[in-house]
Each structure stands twice: as C-alpha cells, then as structure tokens.
Write a protein that holds these residues in place. Structure first.
Motif, PDB file in Angstrom:
ATOM      1  N   GLN A  32     -19.974 -20.508 -18.563  1.00 13.44           N
ATOM      2  CA  GLN A  32     -19.385 -21.590 -19.352  1.00 13.44           C
ATOM      3  C   GLN A  32     -18.007 -21.973 -18.799  1.00 13.44           C
ATOM      4  OE1 GLN A  32     -21.250 -22.942 -21.642  1.00 13.44           O
ATOM      5  NE2 GLN A  32     -19.798 -24.362 -22.560  1.00 13.44           N
ATOM      6  N   ASP A  63     -25.746 -17.766 -24.089  1.00 14.71           N
ATOM      7  CA  ASP A  63     -24.582 -18.431 -24.670  1.00 14.71           C
ATOM      8  C   ASP A  63     -24.290 -17.725 -26.000  1.00 14.71           C
ATOM      9  OD1 ASP A  63     -22.840 -20.226 -26.032  1.00 14.71           O
ATOM     10  OD2 ASP A  63     -23.604 -21.888 -24.822  1.00 14.71           O
ATOM     11  N   MET A 128     -11.232  -9.024 -27.142  1.00 15.57           N
ATOM     12  CA  MET A 128     -10.030  -9.533 -26.487  1.00 15.57           C
ATOM     13  C   MET A 128      -9.470 -10.696 -27.297  1.00 15.57           C
ATOM     14  SD  MET A 128      -9.638  -7.550 -23.976  1.00 15.57           S
ATOM     15  CE  MET A 128      -8.098  -8.345 -23.545  1.00 15.57           C
ATOM     16  N   LYS A 179      -8.766 -18.356 -32.093  1.00 14.43           N
ATOM     17  CA  LYS A 179      -8.634 -16.927 -31.784  1.00 14.43           C
ATOM     18  C   LYS A 179      -8.136 -16.138 -33.006  1.00 14.43           C
ATOM     19  CE  LYS A 179      -9.098 -15.287 -27.934  1.00 14.43           C
ATOM     20  NZ  LYS A 179     -10.286 -14.729 -27.232  1.00 14.43           N
ATOM     21  N   GLY A 203      -1.277 -10.428 -23.453  1.00 11.83           N
ATOM     22  CA  GLY A 203      -0.222 -11.245 -22.849  1.00 11.83           C
ATOM     23  C   GLY A 203      -0.876 -11.962 -21.678  1.00 11.83           C
TER      24      GLY A 203
HETATM   25  N1  LIG Z   1      -6.419 -14.032 -18.817  1.00 11.45           N
HETATM   26  C1  LIG Z   1      -5.428 -14.065 -19.683  1.00 11.45           C
HETATM   27  O1  LIG Z   1      -4.279 -14.278 -19.321  1.00 11.45           O
HETATM   28  C2  LIG Z   1      -5.683 -13.798 -21.137  1.00 11.45           C
HETATM   29  C3  LIG Z   1      -4.584 -13.666 -21.985  1.00 11.45           C
HETATM   30  C4  LIG Z   1      -4.780 -13.378 -23.324  1.00 11.45           C
HETATM   31  C5  LIG Z   1      -6.062 -13.231 -23.799  1.00 11.45           C
HETATM   32  N2  LIG Z   1      -7.124 -13.365 -22.977  1.00 11.45           N
HETATM   33  C6  LIG Z   1      -8.469 -13.216 -23.543  1.00 11.45           C
HETATM   34  O2  LIG Z   1      -9.208 -12.265 -22.797  1.00 11.45           O
HETATM   35  C7  LIG Z   1     -10.566 -12.644 -22.748  1.00 11.45           C
HETATM   36  C8  LIG Z   1     -11.035 -12.709 -21.324  1.00 11.45           C
HETATM   37  O3  LIG Z   1     -10.251 -13.651 -20.605  1.00 11.45           O
HETATM   38  P1  LIG Z   1     -10.491 -13.921 -19.064  1.00 11.45           P
HETATM   39  O4  LIG Z   1      -9.183 -14.249 -18.476  1.00 11.45           O
HETATM   40  O5  LIG Z   1     -11.310 -12.807 -18.480  1.00 11.45           O
HETATM   41  O6  LIG Z   1     -11.351 -15.263 -19.154  1.00 11.45           O
HETATM   42  P2  LIG Z   1     -12.416 -15.820 -18.119  1.00 11.45           P
HETATM   43  O7  LIG Z   1     -12.532 -17.276 -18.392  1.00 11.45           O
HETATM   44  O8  LIG Z   1     -12.115 -15.360 -16.731  1.00 11.45           O
HETATM   45  O9  LIG Z   1     -13.777 -15.095 -18.584  1.00 11.45           O
HETATM   46  C9  LIG Z   1     -14.463 -15.458 -19.730  1.00 11.45           C
HETATM   47  C10 LIG Z   1     -15.951 -15.506 -19.392  1.00 11.45           C
HETATM   48  O10 LIG Z   1     -16.663 -15.847 -20.582  1.00 11.45           O
HETATM   49  C11 LIG Z   1     -17.714 -16.726 -20.243  1.00 11.45           C
HETATM   50  N3  LIG Z   1     -18.037 -17.526 -21.407  1.00 11.45           N
HETATM   51  C12 LIG Z   1     -17.277 -18.476 -21.993  1.00 11.45           C
HETATM   52  N4  LIG Z   1     -17.920 -19.026 -23.018  1.00 11.45           N
HETATM   53  C13 LIG Z   1     -19.124 -18.416 -23.096  1.00 11.45           C
HETATM   54  C14 LIG Z   1     -20.243 -18.558 -23.965  1.00 11.45           C
HETATM   55  N5  LIG Z   1     -20.242 -19.479 -24.940  1.00 11.45           N
HETATM   56  N6  LIG Z   1     -21.300 -17.741 -23.792  1.00 11.45           N
HETATM   57  C15 LIG Z   1     -21.317 -16.824 -22.777  1.00 11.45           C
HETATM   58  N7  LIG Z   1     -20.283 -16.650 -21.914  1.00 11.45           N
HETATM   59  C16 LIG Z   1     -19.207 -17.456 -22.073  1.00 11.45           C
HETATM   60  C17 LIG Z   1     -17.155 -17.567 -19.093  1.00 11.45           C
HETATM   61  O11 LIG Z   1     -18.172 -18.148 -18.296  1.00 11.45           O
HETATM   62  C18 LIG Z   1     -16.297 -16.555 -18.338  1.00 11.45           C
HETATM   63  O12 LIG Z   1     -17.015 -15.955 -17.267  1.00 11.45           O
HETATM   64  C19 LIG Z   1     -10.664 -13.952 -23.542  1.00 11.45           C
HETATM   65  O13 LIG Z   1     -10.995 -13.658 -24.869  1.00 11.45           O
HETATM   66  C20 LIG Z   1      -9.270 -14.504 -23.473  1.00 11.45           C
HETATM   67  O14 LIG Z   1      -8.956 -15.362 -24.571  1.00 11.45           O
HETATM   68  C21 LIG Z   1      -6.963 -13.648 -21.646  1.00 11.45           C
END
Ligand SMILES: NC(=O)c1ccc[n+]([C@@H]2O[C@H](COP(=O)([O-])OP(=O)(O)OC[C@H]3O[C@@H](n4cnc5c(N)ncnc54)[C@H](O)[C@@H]3O)[C@@H](O)[C@H]2O)c1
Length: 348
Positions: A32, A63, A128, A179, A203
């Motif tokens: 996604q 999904d 997360m 969130k 963070g």
């Molecule tokens: N990276 C950051 O800086 C950060 C900071 C704070 C919080 N977070 C949280 O950590 C978590 C992971 O973040 P990340 O950086 O690895 O994000 P990312 O976008 O790299 O990974 C998220 C994955 O979820 C998949 N995805 C999204 N919607 C989907 C759906 N409806 N069904 C199935 N798969 C789906 C995407 O394809 C992606 O591969 C998230 O909850 C994000 O909000 C991240």
C-alpha cells in the motif's frame, strides 16, 4: 509470529530479527505504500528480499482494512505474537487521503485487535504508534535557540518527552488523530480484556531499509537527495527542528524484550532519545560527511502543519521496565548505513 507491514521499514526488520531468533514468521503487506506515495514508495524490493533470504518467512498479500480477511488470517496463522507495523505513516499525506488514512490506521488496527482477541487473549500484541499522538503540544514547551538547533528551555524535559505528556487538545493532523484512535484502542484491549498489549510511540524510526520519500522518512529521504544531488526543501523553524532517531534494529530489540516478558496495556515512547538527536541542519552535515557530497537545499518559511519544533523521547520508562534494552546504534552509524544502502539501490 504475525507481522503486519512486513515489507516496510520496521516490519521487515522485525521479520528478520525474529526469524533469526528461530521464529516462523508470517508477513502481511499489500504494498500500500506504493499507493500512498507512488512508485518511489514501492516496497516490493523489500518483500522479495525477505522471501529470498528468510527460509521460514511466508508472505501474505492482505489489506488490513479487509475485516473478514484479517479475521481469517489470524485464525489460520494461529500466531504466538502479533507485531502490527502496517500504516499510512505520513503526517502530511493524510489530509489528501483521509478515508484511506483512517481506515488503515484506526480501523485496520481495530480489525487486528479484535481478530487477535477472538483467537487468544494471552498472546502479546505490539503496536507501532507515533509521537504525533501528542499533537503539537510539545511546541508549547519553552524553547531556546542554539546555533544549529532548538532545545527545551524547561528542565523538566531535559531527558525528553515522557509517556504522561498530554495527548489532548492540540493539533495532531488527520494522521495523528487516526493514530490516537489506534493507540487508545490497543490500550483498551489491554485494560478491558487483560491482553498483553503494547503501544510504542515512535520518534523518527529509520534505517537502511527505509523507502524514504519527501512526505515520510526524513533521514532516508534527506540522504537520498544528497546522493542524487537533488534539492531538499526545509520547511520552517530555520532548519533547526530537532528529531530523535532510532535504528530499526533497536526497535526490534525492544519488541523482543517485550515479547519475552509482556505486560498489560503498556505505553512507551520509543526513539533515539537525547543522545541520538539532530536538527535538519545537523543531519545535512552528517550526510555530507558520509557521502562526500554537498547538500543542495532551499528554505521555505512555512513549517509543516502541526510539526514539532523539538521532539525527543524520554527513554527512562523503557529502560526501567526492560533493563536489558538500550540504544546500541548511534546516529552516525545509522546515517552511514543509510548512505551505503541508497548507494546500492539507486541507479548509477
Ligand atoms: N518511520 C518513522 O519515522 C515512524 C515514526 C513514528 C511511528 N512510525 C510508525 O511505525 C510503523 C511502521 O512505520 P514504517 O516507517 O515502517 O512505515 P512503512 O511505510 O515503511 O511500512 C508500512 C508498511 O505497511 C504496509 N501497509 C500500509 N497500509 C497497509 C494495508 N492497508 N494493508 C496491508 N499493508 C499495508 C505498507 O505497504 C508498508 O510496507 C507505522 O505504524 C508508523 O506510523 C514510524
């Protein structure tokens, strides 16, 4: 173990980490991210890498908004732990895709919680979350301006923002709001059903496997711009806005500790803490050091809506509950790894 968002930054690191600890890992993702951010956010490369390198990894194309699909998957996989990292992760993107954002972040999380409860109330469920649940309330803390960064002027926040900080009555962005719904739901399943649930309010989570884009993954995107000689836009706050950066490995290590000794309805602020902070200006310097290339950037006076001026996590609760955990990867080493990873992924 069932890991959602398995092709993303955190999900893929969690899959690898637990696989190496001997777990059979089922990863749920539907790429996604490529829908949210276009082809530059595509995560198929990471999915293929996991399938190639981890022999006990099974990809499930699902999904998380598909309620029946989620109920069936959790029942069929019958996991010993669930780590939920799938999300629409961008603060700024959410306003242009509000339904997709809420359905993924709030409803998708709810689908997983209820599916897990119906299967078992005794398995750990790690979620997360994000520091955006605090909205822009951290901006009300008095700040002092230093040469290259902002810093809290209030001694109470010297070690960073604690989990007791208010999440109420401030500007969150639609992302922050979706969130919050997920964050509170995960806590509630813990308190109400006595499930070992855990909320990790991130963070800046980063590392070499991030598909950083302008709207999400600032360090990864900043390094990519540096290597490509592409102009990076700094949005407001004089480029002195401060972030705490944690390598995805240290996030996985914490999840490992939690799953070994789970607690009920816990909330932790997870980030690099004070020691791993940098401002955008300081990140430019570090990127330049490791790549040998000059950063090209322009400055826009307009800060991003609801953006933090200075945010870093107080890690003392995590360390008190899980004394075997600490930050093991410095900011410098993280940036070095991001530079190396982009060098391999970018066309010459
Ligand atoms: N990276 C950051 O800086 C950060 C900071 C704070 C919080 N977070 C949280 O950590 C978590 C992971 O973040 P990340 O950086 O690895 O994000 P990312 O976008 O790299 O990974 C998220 C994955 O979820 C998949 N995805 C999204 N919607 C989907 C759906 N409806 N069904 C199935 N798969 C789906 C995407 O394809 C992606 O591969 C998230 O909850 C994000 O909000 C991240």
């Amino acid at each position: 173990m069932l890991v959602t968002g398995s092709s993303g930054l955190i999900g893929s690191e969690v899959c690898r980490h637990f696989h190496d600890l001997g777990w059979q890992v089922y990863g749920v993702d539907n790429n996604q991210r490529a829908v949210f951010f276009g082809e530059k956010g595509d995560t198929r490369w990471n999915q293929e890498r996991l399938a190639r390198e981890l022999k006990n990894f099974i990809h499930i194309e699902l999904d998380i908004r598909d309620r029946e699909g989620v109920l069936k998957t959790v029942k069929d996989v019958a996991p010993d732990a669930v780590v939920h990292t799938a999300a629409q992760p961008s603060h700024d993107r959410a306003a242009s895709i509000p339904f997709e954002d809420f359905d993924t972040n709030a409803v998708g999380t709810f689908n997983l919680l209820e599916a897990t409860r119906r299967y078992s109330t005794s398995i750990p469920f790690v979620h997360m979350s994000t520091n955006k649940v605090y909205g822009d309330a951290p901006n009300l803390i008095p700040m002092k301006e230093l040469e290259t960064r902002w810093e809290y002027a209030d001694e109470r926040y010297k070690e960073g923002i604690p989990e007791t900080f208010t999440i109420d009555q401030s500007k969150h962005s639609l992302f922050g709001a979706s969130k919050v719904a997920a964050d509170i739901s995960v806590q509630e399943y813990g308190r109400y059903f006595d499930m070992p649930t855990c909320v990790l309010r991130g963070g800046c989570l980063t590392g070499p496997n991030h598909s950083g884009v302008e709207l999400h993954g600032f360090l990864s995107y900043l390094v990519k711009c540096n290597l490509e000689g592409k102009e990076y836009t700094v949005f407001g706050y004089k480029g002195k806005q401060v972030r705490d950066n944690i390598h995805s490995y240290d996030v996985s290590r914490f999840i490992e500790e939690f799953i070994k000794a789970p607690r009920v309805a816990e909330v932790y602020n997870i980030g690099g803490g004070r020691q791993n902070t940098c401002s955008i200006l300081e990140a430019f310097q570090l990127a330049e050091e490791f790549s040998g290339k000059k950063m090209v950037y322009k400055y826009s006076d307009q800060n991003r809506a609801g953006d933090h001026i200075c945010y870093y996590s107080d890690l003392r609760k995590m360390k008190a509950h899980y004394p075997n955990w600490d930050i093991t990867i410095s900011l410098e080493e993280t940036i070095r790894q991001i530079v190396e990873s982009w060098k391999q992924r970018l066309p010459n």
